[in-house]
Design a protein around this motif. Structure first.
Motif: not given
Length: 284
Positions: A177-183
Protein backbone atom coordinates in the motif's frame (compact mmCIF):
# COMPACT_ATOMS: atom_id res chain seq x y z
CA UNK A 1 49.44 -30.01 13.04
CA UNK A 2 51.49 -27.51 11.05
CA UNK A 3 49.62 -24.89 9.05
CA UNK A 4 51.60 -25.86 5.96
CA UNK A 5 50.20 -29.39 6.25
CA UNK A 6 46.64 -28.08 6.52
CA UNK A 7 47.20 -25.93 3.44
CA UNK A 8 48.39 -29.01 1.55
CA UNK A 9 45.23 -30.87 2.61
CA UNK A 10 43.12 -28.00 1.26
CA UNK A 11 44.71 -28.48 -2.15
CA UNK A 12 44.48 -32.28 -2.06
CA UNK A 13 40.77 -32.13 -1.25
CA UNK A 14 39.67 -29.10 -3.27
CA UNK A 15 41.87 -28.62 -6.35
CA UNK A 16 39.59 -30.86 -8.40
CA UNK A 17 36.66 -28.53 -7.66
CA UNK A 18 38.20 -25.05 -7.64
CA UNK A 19 41.14 -23.22 -9.24
CA UNK A 20 44.29 -23.48 -7.12
CA UNK A 21 44.37 -19.71 -6.52
CA UNK A 22 40.84 -19.86 -5.16
CA UNK A 23 41.79 -22.73 -2.84
CA UNK A 24 44.64 -20.59 -1.55
CA UNK A 25 42.14 -17.81 -0.92
CA UNK A 26 39.87 -20.17 1.03
CA UNK A 27 42.75 -21.24 3.26
CA UNK A 28 44.07 -17.75 3.95
CA UNK A 29 40.60 -16.28 4.58
CA UNK A 30 39.97 -18.98 7.16
CA UNK A 31 43.42 -18.40 8.63
CA UNK A 32 42.57 -14.77 9.19
CA UNK A 33 39.00 -15.38 10.32
CA UNK A 34 39.58 -18.23 12.78
CA UNK A 35 43.10 -17.50 14.02
CA UNK A 36 43.61 -13.80 13.29
CA UNK A 37 46.78 -14.60 11.34
CA UNK A 38 48.05 -12.98 8.15
CA UNK A 39 49.16 -15.10 5.19
CA UNK A 40 52.84 -14.20 5.66
CA UNK A 41 52.92 -16.30 8.85
CA UNK A 42 53.89 -19.32 6.71
CA UNK A 43 56.80 -17.38 5.26
CA UNK A 44 58.01 -16.11 8.61
CA UNK A 45 57.33 -19.35 10.51
CA UNK A 46 57.09 -22.31 8.05
CA UNK A 47 56.63 -24.79 10.91
CA UNK A 48 53.87 -22.82 12.68
CA UNK A 49 51.58 -25.37 14.39
CA UNK A 50 48.08 -25.16 15.83
CA UNK A 51 46.14 -27.26 18.31
CA UNK A 52 43.53 -29.94 17.57
CA UNK A 53 40.82 -27.53 18.68
CA UNK A 54 42.12 -24.82 16.33
CA UNK A 55 42.28 -27.30 13.43
CA UNK A 56 38.60 -28.20 13.65
CA UNK A 57 37.02 -25.27 11.75
CA UNK A 58 39.50 -25.74 8.89
CA UNK A 59 38.47 -29.36 8.34
CA UNK A 60 34.80 -28.50 8.75
CA UNK A 61 35.35 -25.77 6.17
CA UNK A 62 36.86 -28.24 3.72
CA UNK A 63 33.81 -30.50 4.09
CA UNK A 64 31.44 -27.62 3.36
CA UNK A 65 33.52 -26.34 0.44
CA UNK A 66 33.37 -29.82 -1.10
CA UNK A 67 29.59 -29.37 -1.07
CA UNK A 68 30.15 -26.04 -2.89
CA UNK A 69 28.87 -23.98 0.00
CA UNK A 70 30.03 -20.37 -0.45
CA UNK A 71 32.94 -19.35 1.76
CA UNK A 72 30.99 -16.31 2.96
CA UNK A 73 28.27 -18.55 4.41
CA UNK A 74 30.88 -20.77 6.04
CA UNK A 75 32.50 -17.76 7.72
CA UNK A 76 29.16 -16.00 8.28
CA UNK A 77 30.42 -12.74 6.82
CA UNK A 78 31.21 -10.93 3.57
CA UNK A 79 33.08 -7.80 2.58
CA UNK A 80 31.14 -4.98 0.92
CA UNK A 81 32.19 -1.38 0.49
CA UNK A 82 35.21 -1.73 2.80
CA UNK A 83 32.98 -3.04 5.59
CA UNK A 84 32.07 -6.39 7.10
CA UNK A 85 28.50 -7.68 6.68
CA UNK A 86 26.97 -10.69 8.36
CA UNK A 87 25.43 -13.15 5.90
CA UNK A 88 23.58 -16.45 6.10
CA UNK A 89 21.39 -18.61 3.88
CA UNK A 90 18.51 -16.10 4.16
CA UNK A 91 20.35 -13.33 2.25
CA UNK A 92 22.29 -13.01 -0.97
CA UNK A 93 26.03 -12.58 -0.70
CA UNK A 94 26.83 -8.94 -1.65
CA UNK A 95 28.35 -8.63 -5.12
CA UNK A 96 30.93 -6.23 -6.63
CA UNK A 97 28.35 -5.11 -9.21
CA UNK A 98 26.12 -3.92 -6.39
CA UNK A 99 29.03 -1.88 -5.02
CA UNK A 100 29.11 -0.14 -8.40
CA UNK A 101 25.42 0.69 -8.07
CA UNK A 102 26.00 2.17 -4.62
CA UNK A 103 28.98 4.15 -5.93
CA UNK A 104 26.82 5.60 -8.69
CA UNK A 105 24.28 6.85 -6.16
CA UNK A 106 26.93 8.33 -3.88
CA UNK A 107 28.67 10.10 -6.76
CA UNK A 108 25.38 11.64 -7.87
CA UNK A 109 24.51 12.73 -4.34
CA UNK A 110 27.91 14.30 -3.68
CA UNK A 111 27.46 16.55 -6.70
CA UNK A 112 24.64 18.15 -4.70
CA UNK A 113 27.00 18.89 -1.82
CA UNK A 114 25.63 18.38 1.70
CA UNK A 115 21.96 18.04 0.87
CA UNK A 116 20.20 15.34 2.88
CA UNK A 117 18.17 12.72 1.03
CA UNK A 118 15.27 10.44 1.87
CA UNK A 119 16.31 7.06 0.51
CA UNK A 120 14.39 3.80 0.18
CA UNK A 121 16.05 0.44 -0.53
CA UNK A 122 13.54 -2.11 -1.83
CA UNK A 123 14.40 -5.76 -1.18
CA UNK A 124 17.29 -4.97 1.12
CA UNK A 125 18.43 -8.54 1.89
CA UNK A 126 21.60 -8.26 3.98
CA UNK A 127 21.09 -4.50 4.11
CA UNK A 128 24.34 -3.91 2.24
CA UNK A 129 22.96 -1.14 0.00
CA UNK A 130 21.06 0.66 2.76
CA UNK A 131 23.89 0.43 5.27
CA UNK A 132 26.55 1.52 2.78
CA UNK A 133 24.43 4.54 1.78
CA UNK A 134 23.75 5.44 5.41
CA UNK A 135 27.51 5.40 6.10
CA UNK A 136 28.44 7.41 3.02
CA UNK A 137 25.57 9.92 3.28
CA UNK A 138 25.24 10.47 7.04
CA UNK A 139 22.83 13.41 6.68
CA UNK A 140 20.31 11.26 4.85
CA UNK A 141 17.41 9.22 6.20
CA UNK A 142 17.59 5.67 4.89
CA UNK A 143 14.70 3.19 4.95
CA UNK A 144 14.90 -0.43 3.80
CA UNK A 145 12.18 -3.01 3.25
CA UNK A 146 12.11 -6.73 2.56
CA UNK A 147 9.51 -9.47 2.35
CA UNK A 148 11.69 -11.84 4.40
CA UNK A 149 11.66 -11.43 8.17
CA UNK A 150 14.81 -13.57 8.37
CA UNK A 151 16.61 -11.26 5.94
CA UNK A 152 15.53 -8.21 7.91
CA UNK A 153 17.01 -9.71 11.07
CA UNK A 154 20.37 -9.97 9.28
CA UNK A 155 20.05 -6.44 7.88
CA UNK A 156 19.32 -5.00 11.33
CA UNK A 157 22.39 -6.75 12.70
CA UNK A 158 24.49 -5.26 9.91
CA UNK A 159 23.23 -1.75 10.63
CA UNK A 160 24.24 -2.18 14.27
CA UNK A 161 27.58 -3.72 13.30
CA UNK A 162 28.35 -0.74 11.04
CA UNK A 163 26.96 1.81 13.51
CA UNK A 164 24.36 3.43 11.27
CA UNK A 165 20.68 4.30 11.63
CA UNK A 166 18.40 2.60 9.10
CA UNK A 167 14.64 2.15 9.39
CA UNK A 168 13.63 -1.40 8.46
CA UNK A 169 10.15 -2.37 7.27
CA UNK A 170 8.70 -5.84 6.71
CA UNK A 171 6.75 -5.51 3.46
CA UNK A 172 6.23 -7.09 0.04
CA UNK A 173 6.72 -4.73 -2.90
CA UNK A 174 4.43 -7.01 -4.96
CA UNK A 175 1.59 -6.35 -2.53
CA UNK A 176 2.16 -2.97 -0.96
CA UNK A 177 0.00 0.00 0.00
CA UNK A 178 2.05 2.92 -1.30
CA UNK A 179 -0.23 5.41 0.50
CA UNK A 180 1.33 4.32 3.79
CA UNK A 181 4.79 5.40 2.63
CA UNK A 182 6.21 8.91 2.27
CA UNK A 183 7.84 10.42 -0.81
CA UNK A 184 11.53 9.62 -1.34
CA UNK A 185 14.29 11.48 -3.15
CA UNK A 186 16.02 8.23 -4.08
CA UNK A 187 14.62 4.74 -4.53
CA UNK A 188 17.08 1.91 -5.13
CA UNK A 189 16.59 -1.80 -5.63
CA UNK A 190 18.45 -4.95 -6.55
CA UNK A 191 15.38 -7.17 -6.98
CA UNK A 192 15.16 -10.77 -8.18
CA UNK A 193 15.75 -10.81 -11.93
CA UNK A 194 17.27 -14.14 -13.02
CA UNK A 195 14.84 -16.03 -15.25
CA UNK A 196 14.28 -19.72 -14.64
CA UNK A 197 15.67 -20.39 -18.13
CA UNK A 198 18.98 -18.84 -17.03
CA UNK A 199 19.49 -21.27 -14.16
CA UNK A 200 21.95 -23.23 -16.26
CA UNK A 201 24.29 -20.23 -16.28
CA UNK A 202 24.30 -19.98 -12.49
CA UNK A 203 27.10 -21.65 -10.55
CA UNK A 204 26.10 -24.43 -8.16
CA UNK A 205 27.42 -22.59 -5.12
CA UNK A 206 24.87 -19.84 -5.87
CA UNK A 207 22.02 -21.99 -7.19
CA UNK A 208 22.16 -24.56 -4.40
CA UNK A 209 22.87 -22.32 -1.42
CA UNK A 210 21.70 -18.73 -1.92
CA UNK A 211 17.98 -17.93 -1.40
CA UNK A 212 15.99 -18.57 -4.58
CA UNK A 213 13.39 -16.07 -3.34
CA UNK A 214 15.95 -13.31 -3.92
CA UNK A 215 17.23 -14.63 -7.24
CA UNK A 216 14.68 -16.09 -9.64
CA UNK A 217 11.63 -14.88 -11.53
CA UNK A 218 9.25 -16.67 -13.94
CA UNK A 219 10.24 -16.79 -17.60
CA UNK A 220 6.87 -15.35 -18.65
CA UNK A 221 6.96 -12.43 -16.17
CA UNK A 222 10.62 -11.62 -15.76
CA UNK A 223 10.06 -7.92 -15.01
CA UNK A 224 7.38 -8.36 -12.35
CA UNK A 225 9.46 -6.71 -9.63
CA UNK A 226 10.40 -3.81 -11.90
CA UNK A 227 6.74 -3.31 -12.76
CA UNK A 228 5.90 -3.17 -9.05
CA UNK A 229 8.78 -0.77 -8.35
CA UNK A 230 7.64 1.37 -11.27
CA UNK A 231 4.09 1.64 -9.88
CA UNK A 232 5.36 2.43 -6.39
CA UNK A 233 7.84 5.00 -7.68
CA UNK A 234 5.23 6.84 -9.73
CA UNK A 235 3.53 7.75 -6.45
CA UNK A 236 6.39 7.74 -3.95
CA UNK A 237 9.36 9.20 -5.80
CA UNK A 238 9.70 12.96 -5.46
CA UNK A 239 9.64 15.32 -8.42
CA UNK A 240 13.13 15.17 -9.95
CA UNK A 241 13.82 12.20 -7.68
CA UNK A 242 15.97 9.36 -9.01
CA UNK A 243 15.42 5.64 -9.27
CA UNK A 244 18.45 3.30 -9.35
CA UNK A 245 18.16 -0.37 -10.26
CA UNK A 246 20.36 -3.38 -10.71
CA UNK A 247 19.05 -5.23 -13.76
CA UNK A 248 19.31 -8.40 -15.82
CA UNK A 249 21.87 -7.72 -18.54
CA UNK A 250 19.83 -9.78 -21.03
CA UNK A 251 16.75 -7.63 -20.41
CA UNK A 252 18.39 -4.22 -20.46
CA UNK A 253 16.38 -2.74 -23.32
CA UNK A 254 13.12 -4.29 -22.09
CA UNK A 255 13.69 -2.79 -18.65
CA UNK A 256 14.57 0.58 -20.13
CA UNK A 257 11.43 0.50 -22.29
CA UNK A 258 9.25 -0.29 -19.28
CA UNK A 259 10.23 2.93 -17.52
CA UNK A 260 10.15 4.96 -20.73
CA UNK A 261 6.49 3.93 -21.23
CA UNK A 262 5.71 5.18 -17.74
CA UNK A 263 7.07 8.65 -18.57
CA UNK A 264 10.26 8.42 -16.57
CA UNK A 265 12.98 10.57 -18.10
CA UNK A 266 16.77 10.69 -18.40
CA UNK A 267 16.86 6.90 -18.53
CA UNK A 268 20.43 5.68 -18.59
CA UNK A 269 21.91 2.19 -18.71
CA UNK A 270 25.33 1.73 -17.15
CA UNK A 271 27.83 -1.08 -17.66
CA UNK A 272 29.57 -2.88 -14.82
CA UNK A 273 33.25 -3.81 -14.68
CA UNK A 274 32.51 -6.81 -16.90
CA UNK A 275 31.04 -4.56 -19.63
CA UNK A 276 27.48 -5.77 -19.03
CA UNK A 277 24.50 -3.47 -18.71
CA UNK A 278 23.70 -4.18 -15.05
CA UNK A 279 22.45 -0.81 -13.81
CA UNK A 280 19.72 1.63 -14.74
CA UNK A 281 19.00 5.14 -13.54
CA UNK A 282 16.01 7.29 -14.35
CA UNK A 283 14.30 10.42 -13.05
CA UNK A 284 10.69 11.23 -12.22
Amino acid sequence: MQLSEIKNIFHLELDSLYPKEEVDTFFYRMLEHYLGLERFVLVMEPSYSISKEEEQPFFEGISQLKLEKPLQYILGEAHFFDAIFKVNEHVLIPRPETEELVNWIIDDCQIKNDKSFKILDIGTGSGCIAVALAKALPNSKVTALDVSAEALAVAKENAQLNKVEVEFIHADILNIDSSKFPVYDIIVSNPPYVRELEKGEIQNNVKEHEPSLALFVPNDNALLFYKAIDQFSKKNLSKEGKLYLEINQYLDEETKSLFARENFKEIRLKKDIFENHRMLRCSK
